[in-house]
Write a protein that holds these residues in place. Structure first.
Motif, PDB file in Angstrom:
ATOM      1  N   SER A  19       0.846  -1.193   0.000  1.00  0.00           N
ATOM      2  CA  SER A  19       0.000   0.000   0.000  1.00  0.00           C
ATOM      3  C   SER A  19       0.881   1.242   0.000  1.00  0.00           C
ATOM      4  CB  SER A  19      -0.908   0.002   1.235  1.00  0.00           C
ATOM      5  OG  SER A  19      -1.811   1.087   1.221  1.00  0.00           O
ATOM      6  N   ALA A  20       0.338   2.355  -0.493  1.00  0.00           N
ATOM      7  CA  ALA A  20       1.091   3.605  -0.531  1.00  0.00           C
ATOM      8  C   ALA A  20       0.169   4.778  -0.229  1.00  0.00           C
ATOM      9  CB  ALA A  20       1.744   3.800  -1.897  1.00  0.00           C
ATOM     10  N   VAL A  21       0.748   5.804   0.379  1.00  0.00           N
ATOM     11  CA  VAL A  21       0.043   7.061   0.633  1.00  0.00           C
ATOM     12  C   VAL A  21       0.985   8.212   0.304  1.00  0.00           C
ATOM     13  CG1 VAL A  21      -1.464   6.152   2.448  1.00  0.00           C
ATOM     14  CG2 VAL A  21       0.771   7.101   3.061  1.00  0.00           C
TER      15      VAL A  21
ATOM     16  N   MET B  43      -9.264 -13.119  -7.390  1.00  0.00           N
ATOM     17  CA  MET B  43      -8.121 -12.311  -7.818  1.00  0.00           C
ATOM     18  C   MET B  43      -7.795 -11.283  -6.738  1.00  0.00           C
ATOM     19  SD  MET B  43      -8.491 -11.113 -11.771  1.00  0.00           S
ATOM     20  CE  MET B  43      -8.095 -12.153 -13.164  1.00  0.00           C
ATOM     21  N   CYS B  44      -6.522 -11.009  -6.549  1.00  0.00           N
ATOM     22  CA  CYS B  44      -6.094  -9.929  -5.669  1.00  0.00           C
ATOM     23  C   CYS B  44      -5.163  -9.018  -6.453  1.00  0.00           C
ATOM     24  CB  CYS B  44      -5.391 -10.465  -4.428  1.00  0.00           C
ATOM     25  SG  CYS B  44      -6.470 -11.406  -3.323  1.00  0.00           S
ATOM     26  N   LEU B  45      -5.494  -7.741  -6.482  1.00  0.00           N
ATOM     27  CA  LEU B  45      -4.751  -6.773  -7.284  1.00  0.00           C
ATOM     28  C   LEU B  45      -4.354  -5.573  -6.440  1.00  0.00           C
ATOM     29  CD1 LEU B  45      -7.051  -6.651 -10.464  1.00  0.00           C
ATOM     30  CD2 LEU B  45      -5.060  -8.130 -10.075  1.00  0.00           C
ATOM     31  N   ALA B  46      -3.170  -5.041  -6.728  1.00  0.00           N
ATOM     32  CA  ALA B  46      -2.742  -3.772  -6.149  1.00  0.00           C
ATOM     33  C   ALA B  46      -3.051  -2.672  -7.155  1.00  0.00           C
ATOM     34  CB  ALA B  46      -1.258  -3.803  -5.828  1.00  0.00           C
ATOM     35  N   ILE B  47      -3.853  -1.711  -6.746  1.00  0.00           N
ATOM     36  CA  ILE B  47      -4.261  -0.605  -7.606  1.00  0.00           C
ATOM     37  C   ILE B  47      -3.490   0.626  -7.161  1.00  0.00           C
ATOM     38  CG2 ILE B  47      -6.208   0.770  -8.430  1.00  0.00           C
ATOM     39  CD1 ILE B  47      -6.278  -2.255  -9.182  1.00  0.00           C
ATOM     40  N   GLU B  48      -2.699   1.225  -8.094  1.00  0.00           N
ATOM     41  CA  GLU B  48      -1.816   2.315  -7.670  1.00  0.00           C
ATOM     42  C   GLU B  48      -1.582   3.361  -8.759  1.00  0.00           C
ATOM     43  OE1 GLU B  48       2.283   1.265  -6.889  1.00  0.00           O
ATOM     44  OE2 GLU B  48       1.965  -0.761  -7.625  1.00  0.00           O
TER      45      GLU B  48
ATOM     46  N   HIS C  33      -3.694   0.630  -2.832  1.00  0.00           N
ATOM     47  CA  HIS C  33      -4.256  -0.369  -1.928  1.00  0.00           C
ATOM     48  C   HIS C  33      -4.192  -1.736  -2.599  1.00  0.00           C
ATOM     49  CE1 HIS C  33      -5.714   1.513   1.668  1.00  0.00           C
ATOM     50  NE2 HIS C  33      -6.528   2.349   1.044  1.00  0.00           N
ATOM     51  N   SER C  34      -4.013  -2.767  -1.795  1.00  0.00           N
ATOM     52  CA  SER C  34      -4.182  -4.153  -2.246  1.00  0.00           C
ATOM     53  C   SER C  34      -5.640  -4.538  -2.008  1.00  0.00           C
ATOM     54  CB  SER C  34      -3.268  -5.096  -1.461  1.00  0.00           C
ATOM     55  OG  SER C  34      -1.914  -4.772  -1.667  1.00  0.00           O
ATOM     56  N   VAL C  35      -6.253  -5.171  -3.014  1.00  0.00           N
ATOM     57  CA  VAL C  35      -7.700  -5.404  -2.990  1.00  0.00           C
ATOM     58  C   VAL C  35      -8.012  -6.813  -3.494  1.00  0.00           C
ATOM     59  CG1 VAL C  35      -9.949  -4.537  -3.750  1.00  0.00           C
ATOM     60  CG2 VAL C  35      -8.007  -2.952  -3.556  1.00  0.00           C
TER      61      VAL C  35
ATOM     62  N   LEU D  98     -12.778  -5.983  -1.720  1.00  0.00           N
ATOM     63  CA  LEU D  98     -12.401  -6.027  -0.304  1.00  0.00           C
ATOM     64  C   LEU D  98     -11.004  -5.425  -0.179  1.00  0.00           C
ATOM     65  CD1 LEU D  98     -13.022  -6.994   2.599  1.00  0.00           C
ATOM     66  CD2 LEU D  98     -11.873  -9.141   2.012  1.00  0.00           C
ATOM     67  N   VAL D  99     -10.906  -4.261   0.458  1.00  0.00           N
ATOM     68  CA  VAL D  99      -9.637  -3.536   0.550  1.00  0.00           C
ATOM     69  C   VAL D  99      -8.792  -4.151   1.659  1.00  0.00           C
ATOM     70  CG1 VAL D  99      -8.545  -1.287   0.821  1.00  0.00           C
ATOM     71  CG2 VAL D  99     -10.786  -1.455  -0.295  1.00  0.00           C
ATOM     72  N   LEU D 100      -7.748  -4.866   1.265  1.00  0.00           N
ATOM     73  CA  LEU D 100      -6.958  -5.656   2.205  1.00  0.00           C
ATOM     74  C   LEU D 100      -6.014  -4.805   3.042  1.00  0.00           C
ATOM     75  CD1 LEU D 100      -6.108  -8.489  -0.331  1.00  0.00           C
ATOM     76  CD2 LEU D 100      -7.810  -8.598   1.502  1.00  0.00           C
ATOM     77  N   THR D 101      -5.652  -3.630   2.547  1.00  0.00           N
ATOM     78  CA  THR D 101      -4.722  -2.755   3.266  1.00  0.00           C
ATOM     79  C   THR D 101      -5.445  -1.531   3.830  1.00  0.00           C
ATOM     80  OG1 THR D 101      -4.150  -1.879   1.076  1.00  0.00           O
ATOM     81  CG2 THR D 101      -2.610  -3.441   2.058  1.00  0.00           C
ATOM     82  N   ALA D 102      -6.743  -1.645   4.048  1.00  0.00           N
ATOM     83  CA  ALA D 102      -7.528  -0.512   4.539  1.00  0.00           C
ATOM     84  C   ALA D 102      -7.020  -0.032   5.894  1.00  0.00           C
ATOM     85  CB  ALA D 102      -8.999  -0.904   4.643  1.00  0.00           C
ATOM     86  N   ARG D 103      -6.938   1.294   6.019  1.00  0.00           N
ATOM     87  CA  ARG D 103      -6.612   1.924   7.293  1.00  0.00           C
ATOM     88  C   ARG D 103      -7.897   2.446   7.923  1.00  0.00           C
ATOM     89  NH1 ARG D 103      -3.810   4.006   3.458  1.00  0.00           N
ATOM     90  NH2 ARG D 103      -4.651   6.108   3.730  1.00  0.00           N
ATOM     91  N   GLU D 104      -7.844   2.743   9.195  1.00  0.00           N
ATOM     92  CA  GLU D 104      -9.043   3.196   9.906  1.00  0.00           C
ATOM     93  C   GLU D 104      -9.665   4.403   9.215  1.00  0.00           C
ATOM     94  OE1 GLU D 104     -12.115   3.015  12.433  1.00  0.00           O
ATOM     95  OE2 GLU D 104     -10.490   1.541  12.292  1.00  0.00           O
TER      96      GLU D 104
END
Length: 274
Positions: free
Chosen positions: A114-116, A205-210, A242-244, A252-258
């Motif tokens: 994940s990146a911000v 499938m699990c994908l990182a969208i960036e 995010h990885s999803v 389903l956002v796997l790297t979701a933050r609060e």
């Protein structure tokens, strides 16, 4: 006429997706700690040390460290640096900078990524807008992650949104990727494309969208260190990721933050906290 075979994609069971959510949570907590720590006078190597400690304290391993010789536990890209910035003691943050932090962790053999983009000290209004556009482009892409959709739908959503926002540009040389038992897997996920084209998305499938959005022109180049990518015109850049997981109920956002929970609920995505 021969049709080009689509790349084989690793599909995950519900139990494996739950494992990936655990790895994603390590990444999310680490990014939260970095957000709280970022301030003028810190070096990007200081941030790297915080990230590595956070990841290892959770029983995980930094994905990036040693990856093709990369020396950091995070990528730390400042201002005109787009992605893959190497953490350095000599790279000291100043008030008014923006920094993209890309973070990955491996837990029990599964990856989170994940990146911000964060403000250092006072945030300039033009940078705030750049960051908003890039982050929303990511959410627009994530919203396409449903069974039956295609890779081109993701890229079209990202590119279409960035283009609709005026002077901002969409970096095309880099994109998202599959993720699972490796950090980078098939398929490659372009941040531009045509709707209805490309590989079909399926459950598991699990994908990182960036996406990466620039304040100026889209053109980028790699520096002599072999890693750091910068804008050619020196304008600032923003990066979010995010990885999803693709599920029957939606992304389903796997790297979701609060801080993402309200946005995820508004988009009608599955609750990653369940």
């Amino acid at each position: 006429m021969f049709r080009k075979a689509e790349p084989a994609v690793q599909l995950k069971t519900a139990a494996e997706i739950a494992k990936m959510r655990e790895a994603g949570t390590v990444v999310a907590r680490t990014l939260d700690r970095l957000r709280a720590a970022v301030e003028p006078g810190m070096s990007t190597l200081d941030l790297d040390a915080i990230a590595e400690r956070s990841i290892r304290d959770a029983g995980a391993v930094p994905s990036f460290k040693g990856y093709y010789g990369f020396t950091g536990s995070i990528c730390a890209s400042v201002n005109e640096e787009v992605v893959h910035g190497i953490p350095r003691d000599s790279k000291v943050l100043r008030d008014g900078d923006i920094i993209s932090i890309d973070c990955g962790a491996i837990l029990d053999g599964w990856h989170g990524d994940s990146a911000v983009t964060l403000a250092v000290g006072e945030l300039r209004s033009e940078d705030a807008r750049l960051m908003e556009v890039c982050e929303e482009a990511m959410w627009q892409g994530i919203a396409e992650l449903r069974p039956g959709k295609r890779l081109g739908d993701i890229g079209a959503a990202i590119d279409g949104y960035i283009r609709s926002q005026g002077r901002f540009s969409n970096v095309q040389e880099y994109g998202g990727h599959g993720i699972g038992t490796e950090m980078h897997m098939d398929p490659h996920v372009l941040n531009y494309g045509k709707r209805g084209k490309g590989q079909q998305l399926v459950e598991g499938m699990c994908l990182a969208i960036e996406p990466m959005a620039n304040a100026g022109a889209r053109h980028v180049m790699e520096l002599d260190d072999g890693w750091t990518v910068v804008t050619r015109d020196g304008e600032r850049s923003s990066h979010f990721e995010h990885s999803v997981a693709i599920t029957a109920d939606g992304p389903l956002v796997l790297t979701a933050r609060e801080e993402n929970r309200e946005r995820i609920a508004a988009l009608g995505f599955p609750d990653p906290g369940r």
